[in-house]
Enzyme design. Sequence first.
Site, PDB file in Angstrom:
ATOM      1  N   GLY A 185      88.776  44.903  37.516  1.00  0.00           N
ATOM      2  CA  GLY A 185      89.742  44.128  36.743  1.00  0.00           C
ATOM      3  C   GLY A 185      91.039  44.897  36.590  1.00  0.00           C
ATOM      4  O   GLY A 185      91.036  46.133  36.608  1.00  0.00           O
ATOM      5  N   GLN A 234      99.252  47.302  33.505  1.00  0.00           N
ATOM      6  CA  GLN A 234      98.715  48.528  34.116  1.00  0.00           C
ATOM      7  C   GLN A 234      99.487  48.926  35.377  1.00  0.00           C
ATOM      8  O   GLN A 234      99.336  50.041  35.873  1.00  0.00           O
ATOM      9  CB  GLN A 234      97.224  48.361  34.443  1.00  0.00           C
ATOM     10  N   CYS A 287      88.239  52.052  32.501  1.00  0.00           N
ATOM     11  CA  CYS A 287      89.560  51.445  32.664  1.00  0.00           C
ATOM     12  C   CYS A 287      90.353  52.261  33.675  1.00  0.00           C
ATOM     13  O   CYS A 287      90.363  53.494  33.590  1.00  0.00           O
ATOM     14  CB  CYS A 287      90.284  51.422  31.310  1.00  0.00           C
ATOM     15  N   LEU A 288      91.026  51.584  34.600  1.00  0.00           N
ATOM     16  CA  LEU A 288      91.837  52.307  35.593  1.00  0.00           C
ATOM     17  C   LEU A 288      92.961  53.103  34.930  1.00  0.00           C
ATOM     18  O   LEU A 288      93.431  54.073  35.507  1.00  0.00           O
ATOM     19  CB  LEU A 288      92.423  51.326  36.620  1.00  0.00           C
ATOM     20  N   HIS A 311      88.160  42.698  27.865  1.00  0.00           N
ATOM     21  CA  HIS A 311      88.817  43.990  28.113  1.00  0.00           C
ATOM     22  C   HIS A 311      90.246  43.775  28.646  1.00  0.00           C
ATOM     23  O   HIS A 311      91.196  44.375  28.138  1.00  0.00           O
ATOM     24  CB  HIS A 311      87.977  44.802  29.113  1.00  0.00           C
ATOM     25  N   GLU A 312      90.383  42.896  29.641  1.00  0.00           N
ATOM     26  CA  GLU A 312      91.699  42.678  30.263  1.00  0.00           C
ATOM     27  C   GLU A 312      92.643  41.922  29.324  1.00  0.00           C
ATOM     28  O   GLU A 312      93.841  42.200  29.296  1.00  0.00           O
ATOM     29  CB  GLU A 312      91.553  41.919  31.590  1.00  0.00           C
ATOM     30  N   HIS A 315      94.522  44.172  27.079  1.00  0.00           N
ATOM     31  CA  HIS A 315      95.694  44.819  27.695  1.00  0.00           C
ATOM     32  C   HIS A 315      96.968  43.998  27.482  1.00  0.00           C
ATOM     33  O   HIS A 315      98.045  44.560  27.298  1.00  0.00           O
ATOM     34  CB  HIS A 315      95.488  44.985  29.211  1.00  0.00           C
TER      35      HIS A 315
HETATM   36  C1  QAP Z   1      87.523  46.789  33.031  1.00  0.00           C
HETATM   37  O1  QAP Z   1      87.715  48.440  34.654  1.00  0.00           O
HETATM   38  C2  QAP Z   1      86.069  46.726  32.741  1.00  0.00           C
HETATM   39  O2  QAP Z   1      87.631  55.634  35.257  1.00  0.00           O
HETATM   40  C3  QAP Z   1      87.847  47.064  34.474  1.00  0.00           C
HETATM   41  O3  QAP Z   1      87.818  56.730  37.700  1.00  0.00           O
HETATM   42  C4  QAP Z   1      85.246  47.817  32.862  1.00  0.00           C
HETATM   43  O4  QAP Z   1      87.877  48.281  36.862  1.00  0.00           O
HETATM   44  C5  QAP Z   1      85.515  45.566  32.324  1.00  0.00           C
HETATM   45  C6  QAP Z   1      87.676  52.596  37.258  1.00  0.00           C
HETATM   46  C7  QAP Z   1      83.901  47.728  32.570  1.00  0.00           C
HETATM   47  C8  QAP Z   1      84.178  45.480  32.052  1.00  0.00           C
HETATM   48  C9  QAP Z   1      83.348  46.562  32.185  1.00  0.00           C
HETATM   49  C10 QAP Z   1      87.628  53.434  36.175  1.00  0.00           C
HETATM   50  C11 QAP Z   1      87.777  53.157  38.526  1.00  0.00           C
HETATM   51  C12 QAP Z   1      87.663  51.138  37.142  1.00  0.00           C
HETATM   52  C13 QAP Z   1      87.672  54.817  36.335  1.00  0.00           C
HETATM   53  C14 QAP Z   1      87.755  48.997  35.904  1.00  0.00           C
HETATM   54  C15 QAP Z   1      87.767  55.372  37.596  1.00  0.00           C
HETATM   55  C16 QAP Z   1      87.823  54.534  38.700  1.00  0.00           C
HETATM   56  C17 QAP Z   1      87.676  50.462  35.973  1.00  0.00           C
HETATM   57 CO    CO Z   2      91.595  48.452  31.353  1.00  0.00          CO
END
Ligand code: QAP
Ligand code: CO
Length: 175
Positions: free
Chosen positions: A45, A50, A95-96, A137-138, A141
């Site tokens: 996501g 971001q 989270c990215l 989550h999104e 943001h």
């Molecule tokens: C949000 O998060 C989310 O730390 C999206 O090193 C997360 O795509 C929603 C990511 C979990 C629901 C459940 C994070 C990639 C990606 C990192 C992501 C990383 C590399 C996070």
């Molecule tokens: Co995020």
Amino acid sequence: MKLPVVVYPDKRLKLISTEVTEFDADLHEFLDNMYDTMIESNGIGLAAIQVAIQKRILILCIPNEEGEQHYEDLLEIINPVLSNEQGSIVYQEGCLSVPSFYEDIERHEKVTLDYQDRHGKAQRLEAEGLLCVAIQHELDHLDGKLFIEKLSYIRRKKFEKEYKKLQKSKKKEAS
Ligand code: QAP
Ligand code: CO
């Protein structure tokens, strides 16, 4: 084209994003760039803020049972509104914009989402499970909120300490 990802503690992540009013070729190009950025960063996501664009846009691509992400499953969500929030679920989120940190967060278990697609057409979906967690989550943001703000005082302190340490070691690596 992959865009640079804004990372915590960058203040831009605190901004409130504004409604999209034009559903034109520029928007479509931006959505495509968001997709490239999310996939190349191994994300599921991404919200526009971001990648430093202060608009109410988010994309989601939830992996299937085999853990594969397919373009056909991409959701492009513009000007979203949540309703019918029900129940609660705890999920380990990341989270990215907060790289290498993951923590259990409580969210609603089921929601209804009204939004517009890339053509400005009204859409509605009912979500549960990972999709439902990711939507919440999104959406946060878009209002300048990060999942780490939901941590208890103790866990937040621990996060700040560990994150600073990690950022320092990353800086060293890069130099
Ligand atoms: C949000 O998060 C989310 O730390 C999206 O090193 C997360 O795509 C929603 C990511 C979990 C629901 C459940 C994070 C990639 C990606 C990192 C992501 C990383 C590399 C996070
Ligand atoms: Co995020």
